[in-house]
Design an enzyme around this catalytic site. Structure first.
Site, PDB file in Angstrom:
ATOM      1  CD1 TRP A 186      -2.816   1.509   0.414  1.00 24.76           C
ATOM      2  CD2 TRP A 186      -1.769   2.235   2.269  1.00 24.76           C
ATOM      3  NE1 TRP A 186      -3.400   2.697   0.786  1.00 24.76           N
ATOM      4  CE2 TRP A 186      -2.777   3.166   1.916  1.00 24.76           C
ATOM      5  CE3 TRP A 186      -0.982   2.473   3.389  1.00 24.76           C
ATOM      6  CZ2 TRP A 186      -3.027   4.321   2.661  1.00 24.76           C
ATOM      7  CZ3 TRP A 186      -1.225   3.629   4.132  1.00 24.76           C
ATOM      8  CH2 TRP A 186      -2.235   4.527   3.770  1.00 24.76           C
ATOM      9  CG  ASP A 353     -13.377   8.339  -2.800  1.00 26.24           C
ATOM     10  OD1 ASP A 353     -13.342   7.472  -1.903  1.00 26.24           O
ATOM     11  OD2 ASP A 353     -12.707   8.250  -3.845  1.00 26.24           O
ATOM     12  CG  ASP A 354     -15.682   5.400   1.857  1.00 21.47           C
ATOM     13  OD1 ASP A 354     -16.888   5.144   1.997  1.00 21.47           O
ATOM     14  OD2 ASP A 354     -14.766   4.764   2.429  1.00 21.47           O
ATOM     15  CE  LYS A 462     -11.147   5.723  -5.777  1.00 17.83           C
ATOM     16  NZ  LYS A 462     -10.648   6.827  -4.950  1.00 17.83           N
ATOM     17  CD1 TRP A 463     -14.986  -2.638  -7.901  1.00 17.73           C
ATOM     18  CD2 TRP A 463     -17.060  -2.272  -8.624  1.00 17.73           C
ATOM     19  NE1 TRP A 463     -15.719  -3.766  -7.646  1.00 17.73           N
ATOM     20  CE2 TRP A 463     -16.993  -3.569  -8.079  1.00 17.73           C
ATOM     21  CE3 TRP A 463     -18.271  -1.824  -9.149  1.00 17.73           C
ATOM     22  CZ2 TRP A 463     -18.098  -4.425  -8.050  1.00 17.73           C
ATOM     23  CZ3 TRP A 463     -19.368  -2.673  -9.127  1.00 17.73           C
ATOM     24  CH2 TRP A 463     -19.276  -3.953  -8.570  1.00 17.73           C
ATOM     25  CG  ASP A 464     -11.747   1.531  -2.977  1.00 15.90           C
ATOM     26  OD1 ASP A 464     -10.788   0.779  -3.193  1.00 15.90           O
ATOM     27  OD2 ASP A 464     -11.698   2.500  -2.199  1.00 15.90           O
ATOM     28  CG  MET A 465     -12.107  -5.450  -3.304  1.00 14.85           C
ATOM     29  SD  MET A 465     -10.687  -6.182  -2.509  1.00 14.85           S
ATOM     30  CE  MET A 465     -10.668  -7.775  -3.256  1.00 14.85           C
ATOM     31  CG  ASN A 466     -10.268  -0.135   0.276  1.00 13.66           C
ATOM     32  OD1 ASN A 466      -9.204   0.199  -0.206  1.00 13.66           O
ATOM     33  ND2 ASN A 466     -11.387   0.507   0.035  1.00 13.66           N
ATOM     34  CB  CYS A 502      -9.810   2.106  -6.814  1.00  9.72           C
ATOM     35  SG  CYS A 502      -9.085   2.588  -5.241  1.00  9.72           S
ATOM     36  CG  ASP A 524      -5.050   4.933  -1.510  1.00 10.27           C
ATOM     37  OD1 ASP A 524      -5.690   5.245  -2.530  1.00 10.27           O
ATOM     38  OD2 ASP A 524      -5.538   4.252  -0.591  1.00 10.27           O
TER      39      ASP A 524
HETATM   40  C1  DGJ Z   1      -9.125   3.471  -0.793  1.00 16.51           C
HETATM   41  C2  DGJ Z   1      -8.927   4.211  -2.081  1.00 16.51           C
HETATM   42  O1  DGJ Z   1      -7.724   3.850  -2.666  1.00 16.51           O
HETATM   43  C3  DGJ Z   1      -9.011   5.701  -1.819  1.00 16.51           C
HETATM   44  O2  DGJ Z   1      -8.760   6.412  -3.002  1.00 16.51           O
HETATM   45  C4  DGJ Z   1     -10.365   6.020  -1.267  1.00 16.51           C
HETATM   46  O3  DGJ Z   1     -11.355   5.760  -2.229  1.00 16.51           O
HETATM   47  C5  DGJ Z   1     -10.618   5.207  -0.013  1.00 16.51           C
HETATM   48  N1  DGJ Z   1     -10.414   3.801  -0.235  1.00 16.51           N
HETATM   49  C6  DGJ Z   1     -12.020   5.415   0.487  1.00 16.51           C
HETATM   50  O4  DGJ Z   1     -12.309   4.630   1.560  1.00 16.51           O
END
Ligand code: DGJ
Length: 750
Positions: A186, A353-354, A462-466, A502, A524
């Site tokens: 990250w 965003d979020d 923007k399709w995120d996954m964390n 993302c 990020d």
């Molecule tokens: C992780 C993404 O990489 C960021 O750009 C942002 O969208 C955050 N998540 C939001 O929780």
């Protein structure tokens, strides 16, 4: 063109030849992958084992040419004399696939498992090899600048086949190579590492459930003397977003075996009679024109055959994203103010965003829910998107549909939908993944995301996954297929939507995702100094049109480093430009500079996003053949820097070019108490006056303007001097650490 002559298969395009032959034993032997050659060259390109090497296990007694271990192969099995790594494992059984048939197809052989596939192919060679109870299908699909290979295993017998491993391709390349992989984590993606490939295996792999920021699936093999413009370089990548594996190892005979596919750990498919399993596509490219040549071949392939046709070559909008500026703290009023400012600066798309749904006021709650937070957004998403669009901006929205927080209505209603194992749940960013292998979970996501998209005026997602996955066994792969199913069902009927994927930045930057999302948020980390490494890493395998690159506030949230606004822009220009900072507190000088940046980017957007990319001795360049834009980037500058020589590539040596640099300035505040050397008046370095002046006054930072021949520009021109502690001069590049320039090099009419 694909031909078959005297047992030799020749796949030939304008940029490469790929040759192999079927030998007397029905074994496909690799002959050549590289610069175009003739089919008649098959003989001198073949391995000739002579009297062999000893310790041979031979397919036919007395024939050293049947020693599989010593041959360059297109595929291999186990237990039959080849003791190198095998691309296929049927747990505990020997494998010995021999040639049966071939066919040549127009275009691609259509895949049936739901994996994404490159489009617009020239031709496909489909080879079948067999052993008792099983058929192996090898596909070779020709594209102008890359070859796509994949395999499939079919159970033609009566017993279940325990498939423990099957790579997309395997090939033995004569020669010695170094493997360049792109590793990190990250906020530190795509750090290039070079490992010589010797007798010990070099591996590039991910076991996070995604292609990962630890080890991007794309990698290179290059000869030791390869440079940016000369030498042999091979590039490999996988059209897949899950666990991956690639290895390279050199044999005693000097053959480098390379293979790539789905990782065999946490993978197992039991193939019932009649069933088959197909692997993802792997992309193979090569160049004898160094890293630059290889990148060009990969970029053309991705832009023309991976990116959805409806987004091909289309200008990517300059966007504003709310994340770094607002995080979770916003309401409609604040967003509309930001949108006014974004519009004034020249942005074209406003992305929320979020934080817009459920109880999502921090990262502990809300994922899985889709009810718009009316406290923050009283007019709902329809109202907000309408108001933004009335300002002349497109509107985009963030989602993270694969995840769920235990503190969410969805989890309270369906805890069984979360992906867990037999132990206590383990959390990543306070969340679990949803089990996308379940149809009802996929339906829930498709229905809810679609509802939001259809009830508001949304032209970008923007399709995120964390979090990393814990999916094991067949589920690891089926999760990825589930994701592709969801993406297909949501976005194919909504082709007007630009999808940017993302995953905590570049945790899933791969060709599988690029088949759905024409661009990906690269990291990020928005510190431009870090981005020099990150974006350069991507540049080896992915074109600029796919790389999300934003200007953020300094000091940077990731490094505490302060960098010039000019450099933040100059680095982000070489991707899909966006702004991601609180616009409310910008100084007048910053507003002016950002307006100029966006106007400049728009003027040359086509070249920045789609021009031919190259890495120069001082940075990067992009070109459409007539205009070249070159970025020169500095990290820490030494005291008393010497002359700096810039060498461009790809120009016409006979032509003359006009060279100008993008006009840049330096803020007076940067001089502090040195201002007395610059200004005739004495000013208190800590006083109000300097602070005030810093908001409004900038000084020229040494712009270039001259003409030069292409020959001189490629041989190397000397740039204006850098600041050397000997005073300010407006003809000098007065920049300090992390400074940079952009040169515009335009061909002059004869
Ligand atoms: C992780 C993404 O990489 C960021 O750009 C942002 O969208 C955050 N998540 C939001 O929780």
């Amino acid at each position: 063109m694909i031909t078959h002559q005297n047992g030799v298969f020749h796949i030939q395009t304008e940029s490469y030849s790929y040759l192999f032959k079927i030998d007397d034993y029905g074994i496909p032997e690799h002959l050549h992958f590289g610069t175009p050659v003739q089919t008649e060259d098959a003989f001198p390109l073949s391995c000739r084992p002579g009297l062999g090497w000893g310790s041979n296990v031979l397919l036919r007694e007395g024939d050293t040419a049947s020693n599989l271990d010593a041959l360059a192969l297109e595929w291999s099995g186990s237990g039959r004399g080849d003791y190198r790594e095998s691309p296929v494992e049927l747990t505990g059984r020997a494998t010995d696939f021999r040639y049966e048939t071939f066919e040549i197809l127009e275009g691609s052989a259509v895949m049936t498992s739901g994996l994404p596939q490159a489009h617009g192919a020239m031709e496909t060679l489909h080879l079948t090899l067999g052993q008792k109870g099983a058929k192996l299908h090898l596909y070779y699909t020709a594209f102008p600048t890359a070859l796509v290979r994949r395999s499939a295993l079919e159970n033609t017998g009566e017993e279940t086949i325990p498939l423990g491993k099957i790579m997309s391709f395997c090939v033995d390349l004569p020669g010695s190579y170094t493997m360049a992989t792109f590793n990190g984590g990250w906020i530190g993606e795509m750090r290039r590492e070079n490992t010589p490939v010797g007798a010990s295996k070099v591996v590039n792999e991910s076991l996070t459930g995604a292609s990962s920021n630890r080890h991007n699936p794309g990698f290179l093999l290059y000869e030791a003397d390869a440079t940016e413009t000369a030498g042999r370089v091979y590039g490999f990548n996988l059209v897949y977003s899950g666990n991956h594996y690639a290895s390279a190892q050199r044999s005693l005979q000097g053959l480098t075996r390379v293979m790539q596919g789905i990782h065999m750990s946490h993978f197992r498919k039991d193939l019932a009679p009649g069933e088959w399993f197909e692997t993802p596509e792997a992309v193979l490219a090569c160049s004898d024109a160094g890293f630059g040549g290889l990148s060009r071949n990969m970029h053309i392939f991705v832009n023309d055959h991976i990116i959805r046709p409806d987004w091909q070559g289309r200008p990517r909008p300059v966007l504003y994203n709310s994340w770094e500026g607002c995080v979770f703290d916003f309401n409609q009023h604040r967003l509309l103010e930001l949108a006014d400012r974004a519009k004034e600066l020249g942005c074209e798309l406003f992305v929320l965003d979020d934080g817009w749904f459920g109880q999502r006021n921090n990262d502990h709650a809300g994922l899985g829910d889709y009810n718009v937070n009316r406290k923050k957004l009283p007019q709902g998403m329809e109202g907000l998107s309408r108001r933004i669009r009335e300002k002349g901006l497109e509107f985009g929205l963030w989602f993270e549909p694969e995840s769920v927080n235990p503190d969410s209505d969805l989890y309270r209603a369906h805890p069984e939908w979360a992906l867990t194992d037999a132990f206590e749940p383990v959390y990543g960013r306070n969340q679990l993944l949803l089990d996308l292998t379940r149809k009802e979970v996929r339906d829930y996501i498709v229905e809810n995301v679609s509802r939001i998209l259809d009830n508001a005026q949304i032209s970008y997602v923007k399709w995120d996954m964390n979090r990393h996955s814990i999916a094991l066994g067949a589920k690891a792969h089926d999760f990825v297929l589930g994701l592709y199913d969801v993406l297909r069902r949501i976005f194919i009927p909504r082709r007007h939507i630009l999808l940017e994927s993302c995953s905590s930045g570049g945790n899933r930057f791969d060709l599988g995702m690029l088949c759905f999302s024409p661009q990906i948020w690269a990291s990020d980390d928005t510190d431009p100094v870090e981005r020099l490494t990150i974006q350069e890493g991507y540049s080896y395998l992915y074109p600029q049109s796919t790389i999300g690159a934003h200007v953020s506030a300094a000091p940077h949230a990731q490094t505490l480093r302060t960098t010039p606004l000019s450099t933040r822009g100059n680095v982000a220009f070489f991707g899909c430009l966006g702004y991601e900072l609180d616009l409310k507190h910008l100084l007048n000088v910053e507003i002016k500079e950002i307006k100029e940046q966006i106007a400049f980017y728009k003027q040359y957007r086509d070249i920045f996003q789609y021009g031919t990319f190259g890495r120069t001795n001082l940075g990067w360049q992009v070109s459409d053949g007539k205009t070249t834009l070159a970025g020169v980037f500095h990290r820490l500058v030494p005291a008393a820097p010497g002359y700096e020589q810039l060498r461009l590539t790809g120009l016409n040596p006979q032509k003359r070019y006009q060279v100008t640099s993008l006009a840049q300035t330096i803020r007076v505040g940067q001089f502090g108490n040195l201002l007395k050397h610059v200004a005739p008046v004495h000013i208190d370095p800590n006083g109000q006056l300097l602070r005030m002046a810093d908001r409004h006054v900038t000084l020229p930072a040494g712009n270039e303007c001259f003409t030069a021949s292409g020959a001189a520009l490629m041989s190397g021109i000397l740039l204006r001097p850098l600041f050397r502690g000997t005073g300010y001069d407006q003809n000098q590049r007065t920049q300090g650490d992390f400074g940079s320039d952009i040169y515009i090099v335009e061909e002059l009419a004869e």
